[in-house]
Design a protein around this motif. Sequence first.
Motif, mmCIF file in Angstrom:
data_model
loop_
_atom_site.group_PDB
_atom_site.id
_atom_site.type_symbol
_atom_site.label_atom_id
_atom_site.label_comp_id
_atom_site.label_asym_id
_atom_site.label_seq_id
_atom_site.Cartn_x
_atom_site.Cartn_y
_atom_site.Cartn_z
ATOM 1 N N LEU A 205 63.458 50.094 38.034
ATOM 2 C CA LEU A 205 62.097 49.606 37.882
ATOM 3 C C LEU A 205 62.093 48.308 37.094
ATOM 4 C CD1 LEU A 205 59.169 50.670 38.440
ATOM 5 C CD2 LEU A 205 59.248 51.692 36.190
ATOM 6 N N HIS A 206 61.327 47.333 37.570
ATOM 7 C CA HIS A 206 61.167 46.078 36.841
ATOM 8 C C HIS A 206 59.940 46.208 35.948
ATOM 9 C CE1 HIS A 206 59.638 41.968 36.182
ATOM 10 N NE2 HIS A 206 60.918 41.710 36.041
ATOM 11 N N VAL A 207 60.105 45.851 34.689
ATOM 12 C CA VAL A 207 59.006 45.921 33.723
ATOM 13 C C VAL A 207 58.745 44.515 33.208
ATOM 14 C CG1 VAL A 207 58.197 46.973 31.583
ATOM 15 C CG2 VAL A 207 59.707 48.248 33.094
ATOM 16 N N PHE B 59 64.946 44.939 34.098
ATOM 17 C CA PHE B 59 65.088 46.061 35.016
ATOM 18 C C PHE B 59 65.623 47.230 34.206
ATOM 19 C CE2 PHE B 59 65.123 42.658 38.111
ATOM 20 C CZ PHE B 59 64.428 43.213 39.163
ATOM 21 N N ILE B 60 65.015 48.377 34.402
ATOM 22 C CA ILE B 60 65.502 49.571 33.716
ATOM 23 C C ILE B 60 65.729 50.677 34.737
ATOM 24 C CG2 ILE B 60 64.368 49.005 31.540
ATOM 25 C CD1 ILE B 60 62.289 51.144 32.192
ATOM 26 N N VAL C 184 57.002 47.099 38.845
ATOM 27 C CA VAL C 184 57.147 46.900 40.281
ATOM 28 C C VAL C 184 58.184 47.910 40.763
ATOM 29 C CG1 VAL C 184 57.860 45.314 42.109
ATOM 30 C CG2 VAL C 184 56.619 44.456 40.120
ATOM 31 N N TRP C 185 57.824 48.668 41.765
ATOM 32 C CA TRP C 185 58.785 49.605 42.353
ATOM 33 C C TRP C 185 59.918 48.771 42.902
ATOM 34 C CZ3 TRP C 185 59.113 54.884 43.118
ATOM 35 C CH2 TRP C 185 59.993 55.324 44.094
ATOM 36 N N SER C 186 61.117 49.074 42.512
ATOM 37 C CA SER C 186 62.214 48.225 42.909
ATOM 38 C C SER C 186 63.194 48.937 43.831
ATOM 39 C CB SER C 186 62.925 47.717 41.655
ATOM 40 O OG SER C 186 63.855 46.755 41.970
ATOM 41 N N GLU C 187 63.773 50.031 43.387
ATOM 42 C CA GLU C 187 64.752 50.710 44.220
ATOM 43 C C GLU C 187 64.899 52.156 43.776
ATOM 44 O OE1 GLU C 187 69.454 50.355 45.455
ATOM 45 O OE2 GLU C 187 68.508 48.770 44.320
ATOM 46 N N LEU C 188 64.968 53.037 44.754
ATOM 47 C CA LEU C 188 65.215 54.448 44.513
ATOM 48 C C LEU C 188 66.629 54.747 44.973
ATOM 49 C CD1 LEU C 188 64.058 57.233 43.671
ATOM 50 C CD2 LEU C 188 63.337 57.534 46.046
#
Length: 162
Positions: free
Chosen positions: A134-136, A94-95, A121-125
Amino acid sequence: MKRLFPAPWLSLALWLLWLVLNLSMSPGNLLLGAMLGFCAPLMMRKLRPLPIRIRRPGVILRLFLLVGRDVLVSNLAVAWGVLNAGRRAPRSRFIKVPLDLRDANGLAALSMICTVVPGTVWSELALDRSILLLHVFDLDDESQFIQHFKTTYERPLMEIFE
């Protein structure tokens, strides 16, 4: 007219999508699709974001081509990573990507781009819309990824929407 059809293009798209999914032009499907196209936008009109103001429409084509290229390249990279997982495990992380984009429509477009490009994957704003978590799938260099993300996706969206 705007009260009956708050989103005429959406109504038309829903009607056509109904017909395509049912593979039928029967009177019943024509009527059901029309009812869907009429009722769905009416029920969801309060959920619609602010009107879209496109500042530089020419940038849309360039962004579309860049996303298309990245979808193809990322598909190959993810497939290669999965096939070689026994030899080298993917370095998933996650970055946090700092965002300069603030327009709600631009952020929505950015979230859609994140979901179509494999490996992210869109993770959290963040609530203040300043950071995207963002998960890469497979990350070599975090700073290089963030720079690519901001240059390829965020900057064109800022040109289009802000």
